[in-house]
Design an enzyme around this catalytic site. Structure first.
Site, PDB file in Angstrom:
ATOM      1  N   ASP A  65      78.088  40.587  30.991  1.00 61.80           N
ATOM      2  CA  ASP A  65      77.274  39.470  30.492  1.00 61.80           C
ATOM      3  C   ASP A  65      77.533  38.174  31.274  1.00 61.80           C
ATOM      4  OD1 ASP A  65      75.418  38.082  29.069  1.00 61.80           O
ATOM      5  OD2 ASP A  65      76.430  38.217  27.134  1.00 61.80           O
TER       6      ASP A  65
ATOM      7  N   HIS B  74      72.769  37.327  29.649  1.00 65.25           N
ATOM      8  CA  HIS B  74      71.694  37.390  28.639  1.00 65.25           C
ATOM      9  C   HIS B  74      70.847  36.120  28.627  1.00 65.25           C
ATOM     10  CE1 HIS B  74      74.626  35.462  25.716  1.00 65.25           C
ATOM     11  NE2 HIS B  74      73.529  34.828  25.375  1.00 65.25           N
TER      12      HIS B  74
ATOM     13  N   SER C 191      75.447  29.540  24.880  1.00 67.48           N
ATOM     14  CA  SER C 191      75.675  30.680  25.772  1.00 67.48           C
ATOM     15  C   SER C 191      75.770  30.242  27.222  1.00 67.48           C
ATOM     16  CB  SER C 191      74.541  31.690  25.656  1.00 67.48           C
ATOM     17  OG  SER C 191      74.751  32.524  24.571  1.00 67.48           O
TER      18      SER C 191
END
Lengths: 500, 505
Positions: free
Chosen positions: B113, B82, B193
């Site tokens: 992901d 992402h 992230s």
């Protein structure tokens, strides 16, 4: 483009008391008088305790709650108010504004389709000096009205209002569309049922008030008068219902496609409701140009002799009675023709998924911890976000087929939830599944389920739509399990089926 | 279909919050090892441009953001999918180095992901150090260290917490996938992230999402999922994705059900209740089969098996498998026991409704009506219109198309996604978001069928019917050509169609 549904009746819990005196009040001969306090003496506080049913655990009632609004005396001991005020009432009391003494009233008649209810006080002598009000017999756009409500002290608050719109609209508390009017007023109306007067006559009862727009949504006296007439009959006469969905027919291309001139009158029929008046008489793609003598324009309006341009719904349910036959002119396949429709009332029981606007406690059957019931609109709307968080499959059936059972009497039977117990171990995650068969036999409604259960001594196999394996229960454990479940989950009766 | 837990959000950082708050880097007792790790963790800057699914011929406005990543050898930087999805430009930067280096995506796995990014300039790698993976999953209460560049900071941030849960969980990036996740109370914020999560200096996971409605709940992609991704790309230089078995099953804990299925009192098993028509098991397993063993491991009556000393769902065996592997079931069918091998594959499932990235949406515009396939991306543009009957229908179809058999004869669902106002379609707004059933009497199996159907008007009309709507949309076929030319000019549309070829073309 918008689909219009001919107003649906959801008559519920009509209990009649003698109302002979009411006819006197419907006279249209009384002259208009200057405003005085006389009509104010007709206003009563209506205090309601009500209890809604827990849709998930339908044997359970939610804690009692209270509502307050107004009612108008329309005869000795007879009080007119809005239906949503007394919906699911367990106790209705009335009192003179500002007074402490309360008197019990019963709901004599209530019609959710019209949002009208009639209350009866057992002993009219308990409310002396009550002056029944007369109902206005006409409505005029632009008319000046007075809105009345009361402070806690009993002091009246009055505000002027002007009728700015007459229209056929969906009610705020029911899906049906009836004649309503909108009034502009800077009096911040606090309670439902607040009376609106034209001169000394009741022009209507406030259903909703929008403080931001200073606009009130009012149930007119003319609709209330029809309700009172129906309530005075030996058997309540619901408004007529034709049972078809239609759309405006303005698009010249669509008009050509349907074989009618690009400009002109007429609406397009898109669907009829089985068992309703129009079923089999009107067909999809018919273009209805004239209803009961009134030309129907391409937006679905007609020129009402009393109120001017109104949506067709009022010509169907507001000007005629059940049993009347109306002539309908239409174009079908390019050919004009005239058909007759004998008007019937709407019977909610005919629907595949009844709306249950009135919130009647649902029928249910608990067997081996399986909570089985029929799907209703009120069940789907019972979540926090209404239909937004309803099971998508159930919501889809509701949105596409609610009025369209394949066979008369069919309903959507669902496994609403499973009450955990050793008998149903392994099944406790099932919820909102459609039940198609019990013990191998297809079921179309809860009565079918009960018949299978009674015949076979319980549920041995429950078949759910889309689940490739039946849920099996051990019949040897049934009796003890049912007793244990009733006790553990405090279920007074393991089934409630109104018409077994 | 996996539903999304309320409030779960990926934690890439929008440009709007850049510089709002700094996560203070606190030198810890193991400062030396942290200094070594500085050479492994990188900040990733992205310029994002997504496709606009309501106007599919154009892109959304540009956005920017940042995430984290870390070096895993062979000049590869591991990060979250992402972080680098739908990006027009990517740069990477080392802690303490003012230079940013352009980079590109080498591999991306939207279902897990994870992505591998490679810097274009070898100079970026000078002085970097690859990070070492741990051998095993962390245990409950193990203390974890998260490294990354949260909340826009340009210097490395370190936060600490413990493992608070290990469980299966949703991966919100794709919207439909669910794998093992590790939950931690270490602060994981936007920008973290893709950053490494370490136990005793060794990587045990990748920070990837948080729960916005709670305090201190962050999620980490654990080693088995990372290993699955890395093995997949190592195998053939392509990312194939997780195999989909496509089985829905029910525990056989209920004794009455066990008797109905003819199971011995002592046996376990999970009974198959539904088979995904696009799953690997379709055509091999059957409804009513009772799965007794998977790859020789006993399936208990609560559908669990024992793996590595832990009790996990039997589907974990499939999770560990790669494309091309096979899983062997011993099952009870029609009173007998059979052994059936299911080759693990990832059949192209047009109805999986996984979020799509880096993929130009298909569309056809006719008479100013914009038709597109039903995708999760399209649904996300209309969530505010959920009260509309047509939108409700789309949400139903998106979840139940396969369960209720609506997919048959189709490879796509076609939606009237938008209307570009023009006199030719003045009265057609009502049909917006409708699911197209037929066009001129021809049922649409996919969007690519639409131009052909429009080539055969019905008595001079285009008649379009929609699922769940009783009345058709009718267009004057003679007016469409000129109208489309005007619409193309007026709304500055480069092309009136964008269609991909069918897989078999």
């Amino acid at each position: 483009m918008e689909i219009f549904v001919n107003s649906l009746s959801h008559l519920h819990a009509v209990r009649l008391v003698p109302l002979a005196a009411l006819a006197l009040l419907l006279s249209n001969t009384a002259p208009l008088r200057a405003a005085n306090s006389g009509e104010r003496n007709a206003v009563l506080d209506v205090l309601v305790t009500y209890q809604t049913c827990d849709e998930r655990l339908p044997w359970r009632l939610n804690p009692p709650q209270n509502r307050a609004g107004y009612g108008l005396a329309v005869g000795p001991g007879s009080i007119l108010t809005t239906e949503d005020l007394v919906r699911q009432a367990t106790l209705v009391e009335v009192r003179r504004p500002g007074r402490a003494s309360k008197f019990t009233a019963m709901v004599a008649a209530a019609d959710p389709q019209l949002d009208a209810a009639l209350l009866a006080v057992r002993d009219p002598a308990l409310l002396p000096h009550l002056e029944p009000v007369e109902l206005a017999t006409n409505l005029e756009r632009g008319a000046v009205t007075r809105i009345v409500q009361y402070e806690d002290s009993g002091a009246p608050q009055e505000g002027a209002g002007r009728i700015v719109e007459l229209s056929v609209e969906a009610l705020p508390s029911a899906p049906s569309a009836v004649l309503t009017f909108r009034v502009l007023s800077d009096l911040r109306v606090l309670n439902t049922g607040a009376p609106i007067f034209v001169g000394t006559r009741l022009a209507g009862l406030m259903m909703r008030y929008d403080a931001q727009r200073q606009s009130g949504f009012v149930l007119p006296a003319t609709v209330l008068a029809r309700f009172l007439q129906s309530a005075a009959a030996p058997v309540y006469r619901a408004p007529p219902y034709a049972g078809f969905n239609w759309i405006a027919l303005v698009d010249p291309v669509l008009r050509r496609y349907l074989g009618v001139p690009e400009t002109g009158d007429g609406i397009q029929i898109v669907q009829t409701v089985p068992t309703a008046s129009a079923a089999g008489v009107l067909l999809p793609n018919d273009v209805v140009t004239r209803w009961d003598g009134f030309a129907v324009d391409n937006q679905g309006f007609y020129l009402d002799p009393d109120y001017g341009r109104l949506r067709l719904n009022h010509a169907i349910s507001g000007r005629r009675h059940v049993g009347d036959t109306v002539a309908v002119e239409l174009v079908r396949g390019g050919q004009p023709r005239t058909v007759s429709i004998a008007l019937k009332s709407y019977n909610e029981a005919d629907a595949l998924i009844p709306e249950n606007t009135a919130g009647a406690p649902a029928d249910y059957l608990v067997e081996g911890g399986f909570v089985l019931r029929e799907l209703t609109g009120s069940y789907l709307r019972s979540g926090e976000r209404g239909l937004g968080n309803a099971n998508p499959r159930l919501a889809h059936i509701y949105m596409t087929r609610a009025t369209q059972p394949e066979r008369p009497g069919d309903r959507v039977v669902i496994l609403s939830s499973v009450l955990p117990d050793p008998i149903n171990i392994g099944y406790q995650e099932f919820r909102d599944d459609v039940v198609t068969a019990v013990n191998g036999e297809p079921v179309g409604n809860l009565r079918d389920v009960a018949r299978c259960v009674d015949r076979d001594g319980g549920i041995k196999r429950l078949t759910l739509y889309g689940v490739g394996v039946d849920l099996a229960l051990d019949p040897a454990l049934r009796s003890a399990a049912n007793a244990r479940i009733a006790d553990t989950y405090r279920i007074p009766e393991l089934r409630r089926i109104a018409n077994p | 279909m996996i539903s999304l837990p309320h409030g779960v959000r990926p934690i890439s950082l929008a440009a709007a919050v850049l510089g709002l708050a700094l996560t203070v880097f606190t030198p810890a007792a193991d400062a030396v090892s942290v200094d070594r790790l500085r050479a492994s963790v990188v900040k990733i800057y992205v310029t994002v441009q997504r496709y606009d699914y309501s106007q599919p011929w154009q892109a959304t406005p540009l956005g920017s953001g940042n995430g984290s990543g870390f070096l895993i050898g062979k000049r590869r930087i591991l990060t979250n999918a992402h972080v680098v999805s739908d990006t027009a430009f990517i740069e990477v930067q080392r802690d303490g180095d003012p230079r940013r280096f352009p980079a590109h995506v080498a591999f991306i796995g939207h279902d897990c992901d994870l992505a591998i990014v490679v810097a274009d300039d070898p100079a970026f790698y000078e002085g970097t150090r690859e990070i070492v993976f741990n051998d095993t999953l962390p245990r409950l209460n193990d203390e974890l260290m998260c490294l990354g560049f949260p909340m826009g900071g340009v210097r490395l941030s370190l936060t600490r917490g413990v493992v608070s849960r290990i469980d299966n969980g949703s991966y919100v990036h794709s919207g439909v996938d669910s794998h093992l996740v590790v939950q931690t109370d270490a602060a994981i914020n936007p920008g973290n992230s893709g950053g490494p999560v370490l136990l005793d200096g060794r990587v045990v996971g990748v920070a990837f999402q948080g729960l916005s409605s709670s305090q201190n709940i962050g999620y980490i992609i654990p080693l088995p999922v990372i290993a699955h991704f890395l093995r997949d790309v190592e195998n053939d230089g392509l990312y194939n994705g997780y195999p989909e078995l496509g089985v829905v099953s029910l525990d056989t804990r209920n004794p009455a059900l066990r008797r109905l299925l003819g199971l011995p009192a002592a046996s376990g098993g999970a009974v198959v209740t539904w088979l995904d028509p696009f799953g690997a098991a379709h055509g091999l397993l059957q409804r009513g089969d009772v799965l007794l063993r998977v790859n020789g491991r006993e399936i208990a009556r609560d559908s669990s098996i024992v793996m590595d000393g832990n009790t996990v769902e039997y589907t974990e065996q499939i999770e560990r498998g790669q494309w091309g592997d096979q899983v062997v079931f011993d099952l009870s069918r029609s009173g007998g026991v059979q052994r059936i091998a299911v080759p693990l594959r990832n059949p192209k499932d047009p109805f999986s409704l996984r979020m799509r990235y880096d993929e130009a949406p298909e569309y056809v515009i006719a008479g100013g009506l914009v038709f597109t396939p039903l995708t999760r991306n399209l649904l996300s543009t209309m969530s505010g219109d959920i009260s509309k009957r047509a939108v409700h229908n789309l949400f139903y179809v998106s979840q139940y198309a396969k369960l209720d058999g609506m997919y048959e004869g189709r490879t796509q669902f076609v939606v009237l996604a938008n209307r570009l106002p023009h006199p030719v379609n003045t009265y057609d707004e009502y049909f917006r978001y409708g699911l197209v059933d037929t066009v001129n009497g021809r049922r649409l199996g996919a969007l690519r069928d639409l131009p052909e159907a429009l080539a055969h008007p019905t008595n001079g009309f285009h008649v379009i019917t929609f699922d769940g709507m009783e009345n058709p949309l009718v267009l004057d076929a003679a007016l469409i050509g000129d109208a489309d030319a005007q619409i193309k000019r007026r709304y500055e549309i480069p092309a009136l169609t964008r269609l991909r070829k069918a897989d078999n073309e």
